[in-house]
Design an enzyme around this catalytic site. Sequence first.
Site, short mmCIF file in Angstrom:
data_model
loop_
_atom_site.label_atom_id
_atom_site.label_comp_id
_atom_site.label_asym_id
_atom_site.label_seq_id
_atom_site.Cartn_x
_atom_site.Cartn_y
_atom_site.Cartn_z
N GLU A 1 0.97 -1.30 0.09
CA GLU A 1 0.21 -0.12 0.09
C GLU A 1 1.02 1.39 0.16
O GLU A 1 1.92 1.26 0.83
CB GLU A 1 -0.73 -0.05 1.23
CG GLU A 1 -1.71 1.24 1.50
CD GLU A 1 -2.42 1.14 2.90
OE1 GLU A 1 -1.71 0.33 3.93
OE2 GLU A 1 -3.43 1.64 3.41
N LYS B 1 -9.65 1.63 -2.07
CA LYS B 1 -9.59 0.95 -0.50
C LYS B 1 -10.98 1.46 0.25
O LYS B 1 -11.21 2.74 0.11
CB LYS B 1 -8.69 1.36 0.33
CG LYS B 1 -8.62 1.11 1.65
CD LYS B 1 -7.28 1.49 2.51
CE LYS B 1 -7.04 0.91 3.94
NZ LYS B 1 -5.61 1.47 4.44
N CYS C 1 -4.84 -3.34 2.66
CA CYS C 1 -4.49 -3.22 4.21
C CYS C 1 -5.56 -3.45 5.00
O CYS C 1 -6.29 -4.65 5.11
CB CYS C 1 -4.06 -1.76 4.61
SG CYS C 1 -3.19 -2.19 6.14
N1 CDT Z 1 -3.06 0.88 6.53
C1 CDT Z 1 -3.89 0.43 7.17
O1 CDT Z 1 -5.03 0.35 6.88
N2 CDT Z 1 -3.64 0.16 8.63
C2 CDT Z 1 -4.40 -0.51 9.34
C3 CDT Z 1 -4.33 -0.06 10.89
C4 CDT Z 1 -5.45 -0.09 11.61
S1 CDT Z 1 -5.36 0.81 12.93
C5 CDT Z 1 -6.52 0.46 13.97
C6 CDT Z 1 -4.57 -2.05 9.35
O2 CDT Z 1 -5.67 -2.51 9.41
O3 CDT Z 1 -3.58 -2.68 9.38
#
Ligand code: CDT
Length: 344
Positions: A47, A128, A193
Amino acid sequence: MPRILKIAAAQLGPVHLTSTRQDTLSRMIKLLQSASMLDAQLVLFPETAFTTFFPRHLISDQKELDSFFEHAGSLPTSLNTRPLFDEAKRLGIDISVGFAERTADGKGYNTSIYYSASKREVIAKYRKVHLPGTKEPFENPDAVNQLEKRYFEPGNLGFKAFRTPGLIPGVQKKGSEKVEAGQGDPVMGMMICNDRRWVEAWRCYGLQGVEVVLCGYNTAGFAPDLWGARRPMTPEEAETDAVFHHKLVMQGNSYMNSCFSVSAAKAGLEDGKYDLIGGSCITSPEGHVLAEAKTKDDEVVFAEIDLEDCRQGKERTFDFDRHRRIDQYALITLQTGVVEPELL
Ligand code: CDT
């Protein structure tokens, strides 16, 4: 019929605010070349791969903010990104890569695209859907922020699976004499992500017969303000938990949708301060980890897979057509938040 595919995740070590675009791009190209030595046909990058994970910062200067974004249409031609696409074309490797997208009307999306080397063009785009974190920074000045809701709109392209041409010879095509499920060009889907934690996203792809889910990520290892913590955890314990949850969702959802998955992290300590987990991996339709990163640095994770392995789940335990009961699932699309039963 076996349908063999050689796939790789290109995990990136830290990319700092001070890292130059050229330097990061050179690292990505080096990873692509390493994957090529392994004969990879498809390489997944993380990402927002071209820059640091900037949504952790409160950026009020528009010009500075814009410097992290690209226009999707010009990705294969922009000076900032073109060398990666040129190299993919030269090596004949498909790539999927995440980036911050700025649209012509000024909107921002957290996006990934799929570039087909045989077609020499971008054949699929995903934005996303699940944007984690907050719009405003936490009051705690030491908190790790995740300001995706500030910089991005929620994705509006749905979860649209697509076929990837030119990777497997001899597959069934439109108009083939006898058309059967699981015999055509690979069916893939992209998520980004946080999406990987949502069963709904996986099921939308599962319902399109997905065979490979691609997911790039930036996941904080220690961020109690974001994750919440029922008990105090050391940074090491928190990171172990975060890696566990990452693999849990990749393995569990791959199993429940009878598909392979590839996940590529941006990992390590960005700006000397913000820890991102590694754990890039390739999982099988039976939920096993086939290959995984050993470091939190630039690293290629590679596996040779047979898409035929998806048939076991798709035709037995998770034969959706025979076993799903959609008349009982209405709540999933009727309701967003939780409504508990009445108190006793
Ligand atoms: N980049 C990304 O989506 N990171 C999120 C962090 C979540 S923080 C509650 C993830 O789900 O890994």
